[in-house]
Design a protein around this motif. Structure first.
Motif, PDB file in Angstrom:
ATOM      1  N   THR A  48       0.886  -1.247  -0.050  1.00 20.97           N
ATOM      2  CA  THR A  48       0.239   0.051   0.317  1.00 20.97           C
ATOM      3  C   THR A  48       0.888   1.104   0.058  1.00 20.97           C
ATOM      4  O   THR A  48       0.234   2.792   0.023  1.00 20.97           O
ATOM      5  N   LYS A 250      -0.523   0.273  -7.375  1.00 18.29           N
ATOM      6  CA  LYS A 250      -0.762  -0.257  -6.693  1.00 18.29           C
ATOM      7  C   LYS A 250      -2.442  -0.578  -6.352  1.00 18.29           C
ATOM      8  O   LYS A 250      -3.014  -1.646  -5.752  1.00 18.29           O
ATOM      9  N   SER A 251      -3.056   0.743  -6.346  1.00 15.05           N
ATOM     10  CA  SER A 251      -4.303   0.728  -5.438  1.00 15.05           C
ATOM     11  C   SER A 251      -5.375  -0.239  -6.948  1.00 15.05           C
ATOM     12  O   SER A 251      -6.191  -0.969  -6.122  1.00 15.05           O
ATOM     13  N   LEU A 252      -5.526   0.289  -8.201  1.00 16.09           N
ATOM     14  CA  LEU A 252      -5.988  -0.821  -8.655  1.00 16.09           C
ATOM     15  C   LEU A 252      -5.719  -2.405  -8.462  1.00 16.09           C
ATOM     16  O   LEU A 252      -6.697  -3.194  -8.327  1.00 16.09           O
ATOM     17  N   LEU A 254      -4.434  -3.769  -5.778  1.00 12.78           N
ATOM     18  CA  LEU A 254      -5.627  -4.237  -4.550  1.00 12.78           C
ATOM     19  C   LEU A 254      -7.136  -4.590  -5.063  1.00 12.78           C
ATOM     20  O   LEU A 254      -7.655  -6.030  -4.829  1.00 12.78           O
ATOM     21  N   SER A 255      -7.978  -3.638  -5.684  1.00 13.92           N
ATOM     22  CA  SER A 255      -8.974  -4.123  -6.022  1.00 13.92           C
ATOM     23  C   SER A 255      -9.151  -5.592  -7.645  1.00 13.92           C
ATOM     24  O   SER A 255     -10.020  -6.348  -6.768  1.00 13.92           O
ATOM     25  N   VAL A 256      -8.433  -5.499  -7.703  1.00 16.81           N
ATOM     26  CA  VAL A 256      -7.643  -6.483  -8.964  1.00 16.81           C
ATOM     27  C   VAL A 256      -7.739  -8.026  -8.425  1.00 16.81           C
ATOM     28  O   VAL A 256      -8.492  -9.196  -8.312  1.00 16.81           O
ATOM     29  N   ILE A 258      -8.534  -8.557  -4.944  1.00 19.79           N
ATOM     30  CA  ILE A 258      -9.852  -8.772  -4.263  1.00 19.79           C
ATOM     31  C   ILE A 258     -10.709  -9.654  -5.214  1.00 19.79           C
ATOM     32  O   ILE A 258     -11.282 -10.654  -4.475  1.00 19.79           O
ATOM     33  N   TYR A 259     -10.468  -9.077  -6.183  1.00 18.45           N
ATOM     34  CA  TYR A 259     -11.526  -9.832  -7.323  1.00 18.45           C
ATOM     35  C   TYR A 259     -11.376 -10.854  -7.562  1.00 18.45           C
ATOM     36  O   TYR A 259     -12.011 -12.208  -7.552  1.00 18.45           O
TER      37      TYR A 259
END
Lengths: 280, 425
Positions: A48, A250-252, A254-256, A258-259
């Motif tokens: 992060t 890095k922020s995208l 994290l979403s990827v 988790i998805y």
């Protein structure tokens, strides 16, 4: 036998990873003398990690006042400074070419932009605009080399990625000069064409002004411009120039992740469901 | 696609019309009902994973090609521009670069799976050979593509590898100049490398089509390596293997995404962020990790031509593997001794990779002070084992080894029947 095979497979994989890690460690050490290598806990490391915006702003000041007289940032335009994630990003100006700080920096950049007169075609140096690339301090690479002991100063745009463990490399390099010989860099273990550049107080850090929500202006006092502080700040800035989209990535990411994790879970249950009556 | 009876029946006027003229829906339907052995394990999911890898590389590659200029003056800057200014270029470019590494990771797993379960044996020789052709074109494509960012490793890697063509007797120098389009790696080289790098993935796609066709014709191999005998031994591809493959693909994507988003440069070399400079040779020129074992074989002999022949031989030997392995038993599960040789072969491949990354004169295994086995000799021993495995061990073991008793059928092996050898999962 099955157990043996699995163990061997795990052992072989571990060996492979160890070999890979070994190569990476050797590569990291290959960039300089491990004895003089400094390790900094950078805020941009980790999953992060983010850049420290104030450090980047101070780092830009160091770049402009110290480095830019010899080193170019040829892959960077002034407008990049005001991009999201950049040192002078302001949400009021989503298009960085409108950002007044960026405009100011471009206009007052010490090296003029080499343009031509559109009526006569003659050379016409002018002030910078946000869309301009950072200009080179030298007219050409021969002049750059001639002015610097025969070695043109390298471009700094991607320097932090062009060395293994780049941020620590740059930091260790800047602080690695021998006290008695300002051309000898202990970290690199050799004489270098660039003499020691940083000494305490070389840059007079500007006070950073932050506008509060109610419109009042808060002044943030900068840290003391010690050698270490300047080296750290300019490294932070150069890491950003080398990887300006890191925060977005890095922020995208994290979403990827988790998805994909949720999808993997769902598919695993779908797999169990489909195969429930089939022994395999 | 042949191999099983088509059960597709067109229902509507349009599909009936189409079915008589171009039975493409039938082909897709037959693909989905294709009877697959019921005992395929996760190692069999890499075929689907590789299809995905090829698609990712082609899609990201075409987008990158729209923003890239193959010219030595701007190529390096273009990659930077893609990463900085092209919308989502910062995502597409690492996807393509990391994707190449993931592609090779998957293809190596796929190949080792074929080696372990004897998937190359009759009647599947053509599947294996087509796979070897795909792998060969993949290597060429990856090598050409690595030149395009025009960094130091791009330039010097291309220089070192193209230099090996000069070792070809009589025509070597002319051959090298013909390939490079000049006396050294320069603008004409970059241009033709780009053209070929764009072309070859589509050739791969075509050969993949043949590879899958051959597989559907001969049928899939399976972990116990005996042919399906009854309906009980097989399952329809859909939904059984579509769902299993989908799960495996997503797990693979998790690893893929981890590298793209968090360590996009971990698999590359820092020197490639330095623009190509024909006047400055990097201290160590190393290829990407997936070429390291072959690079070690190339350097194992002092003679340039012999090194080249050995490296070509290391891949050529894969093509004749179906005739080198004399054993009738496919799966290593039933070959207790050869299985150990296989494990050693796997470890040996990692050692070769390790040698390829190291400096040959460095000590690999210390034995006493300042003495020991250096990487040159380690790579020689490993190279020897690499070839011995194919040219001696497999032919001889097939003749002298007493394999374990094979299960009667796939179903029996799965249900834990009489067979002792079938430690199937």
């Amino acid at each position: 036998m099955r157990l043996t095979f699995k163990t061997a497979l795990v052992a072989a994989t571990a060996l492979g990873l160890a070999a890979f890690a070994g190569v990476k460690v050797a590569e990291a050490a290959g960039g300089g003398d491990a004895k003089y290598k400094k390790q900094v806990e950078w805020g941009f490391n980790g999953f992060t990690g983010k850049y420290d915006r104030h450090a980047m702003q101070r780092g830009y000041q160091v770049y402009q006042e110290v480095c830019s007289s010899c080193h170019q940032l040829k892959f960077m335009s002034f407008r990049h400074l005001g991009d999201k994630g950049g040192p002078f990003y302001d949400k009021k100006y989503p298009n960085p070419i409108d950002n007044p700080v960026v405009k100011y920096i471009a206009k007052n950049y010490p090296v003029p932009i080499q343009d031509i007169d559109w009526d006569t075609g003659e050379d016409l140096p002018r002030d910078g605009k946000p869309v301009d690339k950072f200009p080179s301090p030298y007219p050409n690479s021969v002049a750059a080399a001639a002015a610097n002991f025969g070695k043109a100063p390298p471009d700094l745009s991607v320097m932090a990625k062009a060395r293994p463990d780049g941020a620590n490399h740059i930091y260790s390099f800047l602080l690695g000069y021998d006290k008695d010989d300002n051309m000898y860099n202990k970290f690199l273990g050799t004489k270098v064409a660039m003499p020691d550049q940083l000494f305490d107080g070389k840059v007079d850090y500007e006070v950073i002004k932050v506008q509060n929500k109610d419109g009042s202006v808060k002044e943030i006092q900068p840290p003391e411009a010690t050698r270490e502080q300047m080296a750290k700040d300019v490294t932070e800035f150069l890491m950003w120039t080398a990887d300006p989209k890191m925060e977005a990535r890095k922020s995208l990411g994290l979403s990827v992740m988790i998805y994909l994790l949720i999808l993997a879970g769902l598919l695993f249950f779908a797999y169990r469901e489909v195969w429930r009556n089939v022994k395999h | 696609m042949s191999g099983h009876l088509s059960t597709y029946e067109p229902k509507y006027g349009v599909t009936k019309w189409l079915d008589k003229r171009l039975p493409i829906i039938r082909m897709g339907a037959d693909f989905m009902t294709y009877p697959s052995p019921r005992n395929l394990n996760y190692w069999w999911t890499f075929g689907g994973i590789l299809t995905l890898c090829l698609m990712v590389q082609i899609i990201t590659g075409v987008i990158l090609a729209m923003h890239y200029t193959a010219n030595v003056d701007v190529a390096f800057a273009d990659v930077q521009r893609i990463r900085r200014d092209v919308p989502f270029g910062w995502l597409i470019q690492p996807m393509h670069a990391v994707g190449a590494a993931m592609f090779f990771f998957a293809v190596y797993v796929h190949m080792f799976r074929g080696l372990y379960y004897g998937s190359y044996k009759a009647p599947r020789e053509m599947i294996w050979i087509l796979g070897c052709i795909i792998y060969l074109i993949m290597m060429a494509t990856a090598f050409l593509g690595y030149t395009l960012p025009w960094g130091q490793m791009s330039f010097w890697g291309a220089t070192v590898i193209s230099n090996f063509f000069t070792a070809v007797p009589f025509v070597g120098d002319s051959l090298q100049q013909w390939i490079l389009g000049g006396y050294s790696v320069d603008n004409p080289t970059l241009n033709r490398f780009f053209a070929l790098h764009f072309l070859l993935p589509f050739v791969i796609a075509a050969v993949v089509g043949l590879h899958v066709w051959a597989m559907h014709h001969a049928g899939q191999n399976n972990p116990v390596g005996i042919e399906p005998k009854s309906k009980e031994d097989t399952l329809a591809f859909h939904p059984y293997y579509t769902v299993k493959d989908a799960f495996a693909v997503v797990v693979f994507l998790l690893i893929f995404a981890f590298f793209i988003f968090y360590y996009p440069d971990a698999l590359g070399h820092a020197d490639n962020y330095i623009e190509a400079d024909p006047l400055a040779t990097p201290a160590h020129i190393v290829p990407e990790w997936y070429f390291l074992p072959f690079y070690a074989i190339l350097r194992a002999v002092p003679d340039k031509l012999m090194g080249l022949l050995l490296m070509v031989g290391a891949i050529a030997v894969l093509f004749i593997l179906p005739w080198l392995d004399t054993s009738k038993v496919r799966s290593m599960r039933f070959r207790p001794v050869t299985r150990i040789w296989f494990i050693l072969f796997l470890i040996n491949s990692f050692i070769l990779g390790w040698c390829g990354a190291a400096t040959p004169s460095d000590i690999a295994i210390p034995m006493g002070e300042d003495k020991g086995l250096n990487f040159l000799w380690l790579s020689r021993i490993s190279t020897l084992y690499y070839f011995a495995y194919f040219l001696l061990i497999l032919p001889i073991m097939g003749m002298i080894e007493k394999p374990k008793e094979l299960p009667e059928s796939i179903t029996k092996s799965v249900l834990g029947g009489a067979s002792s050898g079938g430690a199937a999962s």
